[in-house]
Design a protein around this motif. Structure first.
Motif, short mmCIF file in Angstrom:
data_model
loop_
_atom_site.label_atom_id
_atom_site.label_comp_id
_atom_site.label_asym_id
_atom_site.label_seq_id
_atom_site.Cartn_x
_atom_site.Cartn_y
_atom_site.Cartn_z
N LEU A 1 -3.34 -18.11 -9.39
CA LEU A 1 -2.70 -18.13 -10.71
C LEU A 1 -2.05 -16.79 -11.04
N GLY A 2 -2.71 -15.69 -10.66
CA GLY A 2 -2.14 -14.38 -10.92
C GLY A 2 -0.83 -14.17 -10.19
N THR A 3 -0.80 -14.54 -8.90
CA THR A 3 0.43 -14.41 -8.13
C THR A 3 1.52 -15.32 -8.69
N PHE A 4 1.13 -16.52 -9.09
CA PHE A 4 2.10 -17.47 -9.67
C PHE A 4 2.75 -16.90 -10.93
N PHE A 5 1.94 -16.45 -11.87
CA PHE A 5 2.48 -15.96 -13.15
C PHE A 5 3.25 -14.65 -12.97
N LEU A 6 2.78 -13.77 -12.09
CA LEU A 6 3.51 -12.53 -11.86
C LEU A 6 4.86 -12.80 -11.20
N THR A 7 4.93 -13.79 -10.31
CA THR A 7 6.20 -14.15 -9.68
C THR A 7 7.18 -14.66 -10.73
N VAL A 8 6.69 -15.50 -11.62
CA VAL A 8 7.56 -16.10 -12.64
C VAL A 8 8.00 -15.06 -13.66
N VAL A 9 7.07 -14.28 -14.17
CA VAL A 9 7.36 -13.36 -15.26
C VAL A 9 8.02 -12.06 -14.77
N PHE A 10 7.57 -11.52 -13.62
CA PHE A 10 8.12 -10.27 -13.11
C PHE A 10 8.99 -10.56 -11.88
N ASP A 11 8.45 -10.36 -10.70
CA ASP A 11 9.19 -10.71 -9.49
C ASP A 11 8.22 -10.83 -8.32
N LEU A 12 8.75 -11.27 -7.19
CA LEU A 12 7.91 -11.53 -6.02
C LEU A 12 7.24 -10.26 -5.50
N THR A 13 7.96 -9.14 -5.53
CA THR A 13 7.40 -7.90 -4.99
C THR A 13 6.15 -7.50 -5.76
N VAL A 14 6.25 -7.49 -7.09
CA VAL A 14 5.09 -7.15 -7.92
C VAL A 14 3.96 -8.15 -7.67
N ALA A 15 4.30 -9.42 -7.58
CA ALA A 15 3.28 -10.46 -7.40
C ALA A 15 2.51 -10.27 -6.10
N VAL A 16 3.23 -10.02 -5.01
CA VAL A 16 2.57 -9.87 -3.72
C VAL A 16 1.77 -8.57 -3.67
N GLU A 17 2.33 -7.48 -4.23
CA GLU A 17 1.61 -6.20 -4.23
C GLU A 17 0.29 -6.32 -5.00
N VAL A 18 0.38 -6.86 -6.22
CA VAL A 18 -0.83 -7.01 -7.04
C VAL A 18 -1.79 -8.01 -6.38
N GLY A 19 -1.22 -9.10 -5.84
CA GLY A 19 -2.05 -10.11 -5.19
C GLY A 19 -2.82 -9.54 -4.01
N MET A 20 -2.15 -8.74 -3.17
CA MET A 20 -2.82 -8.15 -2.01
C MET A 20 -3.88 -7.14 -2.45
N LEU A 21 -3.61 -6.36 -3.50
CA LEU A 21 -4.61 -5.42 -4.00
C LEU A 21 -5.84 -6.15 -4.52
N LEU A 22 -5.60 -7.24 -5.27
CA LEU A 22 -6.73 -8.04 -5.77
C LEU A 22 -7.49 -8.68 -4.62
N ALA A 23 -6.75 -9.17 -3.62
CA ALA A 23 -7.41 -9.79 -2.47
C ALA A 23 -8.31 -8.79 -1.75
N CYS A 24 -7.81 -7.55 -1.59
CA CYS A 24 -8.63 -6.50 -0.95
C CYS A 24 -9.85 -6.18 -1.80
N ALA A 25 -9.65 -6.09 -3.12
CA ALA A 25 -10.78 -5.78 -4.00
C ALA A 25 -11.83 -6.88 -3.96
N PHE A 26 -11.38 -8.13 -3.98
CA PHE A 26 -12.32 -9.25 -3.93
C PHE A 26 -13.05 -9.29 -2.59
N PHE A 27 -12.30 -8.98 -1.51
CA PHE A 27 -12.93 -8.98 -0.19
C PHE A 27 -14.01 -7.90 -0.11
N ILE A 28 -13.69 -6.72 -0.63
CA ILE A 28 -14.67 -5.63 -0.63
C ILE A 28 -15.91 -6.02 -1.43
N ARG A 29 -15.68 -6.61 -2.58
CA ARG A 29 -16.81 -7.02 -3.42
C ARG A 29 -17.66 -8.07 -2.71
N ARG A 30 -17.00 -9.04 -2.08
CA ARG A 30 -17.75 -10.10 -1.39
C ARG A 30 -18.53 -9.52 -0.21
#
Length: 550
Positions: free
Chosen positions: A407-436
């Motif tokens: 959902l975060g990547t979806f809304f960031l792509t729509v509201v901002f752009d794909l670059t921001v969406a993928v950058e934020v998405g990958m950072l969140l994915a790394c953070a979630f992976f580290i936490r898990r």
């Protein structure tokens, strides 16, 4: 010795071994079908991207030919893709067409380098939730960008961002053209109905039996919509905007080879759009190649070579920029059509490019009568098929991390752009992976043995889990002098520098209170790191068994 560089070996060379007349017939038939399907899509993608229709047509021809001739797949079709519409429109809006060409050429160089250095498999590390999120977001933006032409609104210049587009549409809704809306609505409805009309047992099948049905079923829906609705609009002289009224004549000749104005100062300003084009091109082409591998049933089909495919994509994007084209990548809809039409080799993709070239060179003037509302209807249909909307319904079956990423990547792509969406998405994915991963590491206290504190370590002790060593330090500090601590490391599978530092801090706390630290049953990776760092030598007794430690 294995070379660090990938071998440049197009799949076409393998496909031509044992090639015969029967396979040639299948490939020519598939190429004809895909060429016809690609015609309206190439024009529609270019127009929606803020370019002239010929930019899309010649991208499909030139890039499509190069990707099939040099690529690492058997049946993939390359060319302009719907996923690039929003990206290209934003680049044109902000930097201009000339800088789009420079970004495309630079992205081509980057794609070739990714393939050459065997980095094609890295694309698979992008989480599926991020891919679905930005794909659905792009589909929404494509659909929104077509509302203007679908409704026939009189908007001189369509802005590039989401909220400005909504504001512009709302502010000009009074200019609604009902004829354009009717054409677009009939186009969308027809594209949904056309393939279902030939399902076995349908009324049309019962009415038209035999060869007639098979002939109609082979005609692609977009071509049927394009021809019939264009004839309708021309025959009734409907007051709708067409390619001719908006763009004038479409050149029927081959575009001139021109070098874009190039300077390093300009390239530095275009780093972000270049990376965006390269990233999206790599993801789209390799995802498309994987889909093709899953769908193909022909015995001659070979699994794709990701590195060779990226090198071919790089050459195609670099070359097409010198002919005024737009970014190209693998296209799922045309690739699926190619496979289902019986393609057996990259020859089908080459034929598709030649068919498109023949149509453009011979029948370009006829395109002037195509209503923009019809092209908008085709793109709305593409956007609907592009999105994986069922994934929103299935979200309740997945974890909160997965939902937030998608959902975060979806809304960031729509509201901002794909670059921001993928950058934020990958950072969140790394953070979630580290936490898990940090939750998988734990320390279990074992009953005291002969006055020693005994603990068992499980999992990977890395920078995200070092805090779990703190309770051992606290236990040591709360006891009397001379405490012995024994760590059972038989279940410790991995150790990084931060984890090693945590063990060293524990060692210092124990030594400071006159105690001793014993570590036993180490696996190869943790043992190797301790020995290389010198930590093993600083331990008073680097034990290998629990019995020896106690």
């Amino acid at each position: 010795m294995t070379s660090p560089l990938a071998r440049f070996h197009p799949r076409l060379l393998d496909a031509l071994r044992g090639y015969n007349r029967e396979r040639l017939g299948k490939d020519v038939g598939s190429g004809l079908t895909v060429g016809i399907v690609a015609l309206p899509l190439a024009m529609a993608f270019a127009i929606a991207s803020g370019l002239k229709p010929e930019a899309g047509l010649w991208t499909a021809i030139i890039a499509g030919f190069i990707i099939s001739a040099l690529g690492g797949t058997t049946a993939q079709i390359g060319g302009p893709a719907g996923a690039f519409i929003v990206i290209v429109y934003g680049i044109v809006e902000r930097y201009g067409v000339a800088n789009l060409l420079i970004s495309t050429a630079c992205a081509g160089v980057l794609l070739f380098a990714l393939g050459l250095f065997k980095l094609g498999t890295l694309v698979r590390y992008v989480p599926v939730s991020i891919v679905i999120g930005f794909t659905n977001g792009i589909a929404v933006l494509i659909a929104l960008s077509q509302v203007k032409d679908l409704l026939g609104l009189e908007i001189a210049h369509m802005p590039g961002d989401f909220f400005s587009q909504i504001k512009a549409i709302a502010g000009h809704i009074h200019t609604l053209n009902f004829f354009a809306l009717a054409l677009g609505a009939v186009c969308v409805l027809g594209l949904f109905v056309w393939p279902k009309a030939f399902v076995q047992g349908s009324p049309l099948i019962r009415l038209l039996e035999g060869r007639t049905v098979r002939t109609f079923a082979r005609v692609p829906g977009p071509i049927v919509a394009l021809v019939t609705l264009s004839l309708l609009a021309w025959g009734l002289s409907l007051p709708v905007e067409t390619l001719g009224t908006k763009f004038g004549n479409i050149p029927s000749g081959v575009p001139a080879f021109e070098l874009p104005a190039f300077s390093w100062d300009t390239v530095r300003l275009l780093v972000t759009p270049t990376l965006t084009i390269a990233l999206l091109g790599a993801v789209e082409s390799l995802l498309c190649a994987r889909v093709a591998d899953q769908l193909a049933s022909d015995p001659h089909h070979l699994k794709h070579d990701p590195n060779q495919e990226l090198m071919a994509q790089g050459v195609a994007n670099f070359v097409v920029a010198f002919f005024g084209g737009m970014p190209a990548t693998g296209t799922i809809a045309r690739t699926v059509t190619n496979i289902r039409s019986g393609a057996t080799s990259p020859i089908a993709g080459i034929v598709h490019a030649l068919v498109l070239a023949g149509v453009v060179l011979v029948a370009a003037p006829l395109a002037l009568y195509i209503p923009l509302a019809v092209l908008a209807g085709i793109l709305l249909f593409v956007a609907w098929n592009m999105g994986e909307w069922h994934e929103f319904v299935r979200l309740k079956q997945f974890s909160n991390h997965y939902r937030m990423l998608l959902l975060g990547t979806f809304f960031l792509t729509v509201v901002f752009d794909l670059t921001v969406a993928v950058e934020v998405g990958m950072l969140l994915a790394c953070a979630f992976f580290i936490r898990r991963m940090s939750t998988l590491f734990h320390v279990d206290a074992v009953a005291e043995a002969e006055g020693a504190l005994v603990y068992k370590l499980y999992g990977a002790l890395f920078f995200g889990a070092v805090a779990k060593i703190d309770p051992i330090v606290q236990a040591v500090e709360s006891r009397q002098q001379g405490t012995r601590v024994v760590l059972d490391a038989s279940q410790l599978i991995s150790l990084d520098a931060s984890g090693l530092d945590a063990l060293e801090q524990l060692f210092k706390a124990i030594v400071h209170r006159g105690g001793q630290l014993y570590i036993h049953d180490l696996n190869d990776q943790p043992r190797g790191l301790m020995e290389r760092s010198g930590f093993a030598g600083r331990l008073k007794d680097f034990q290998t068994s629990a019995a020896a430690a106690l």
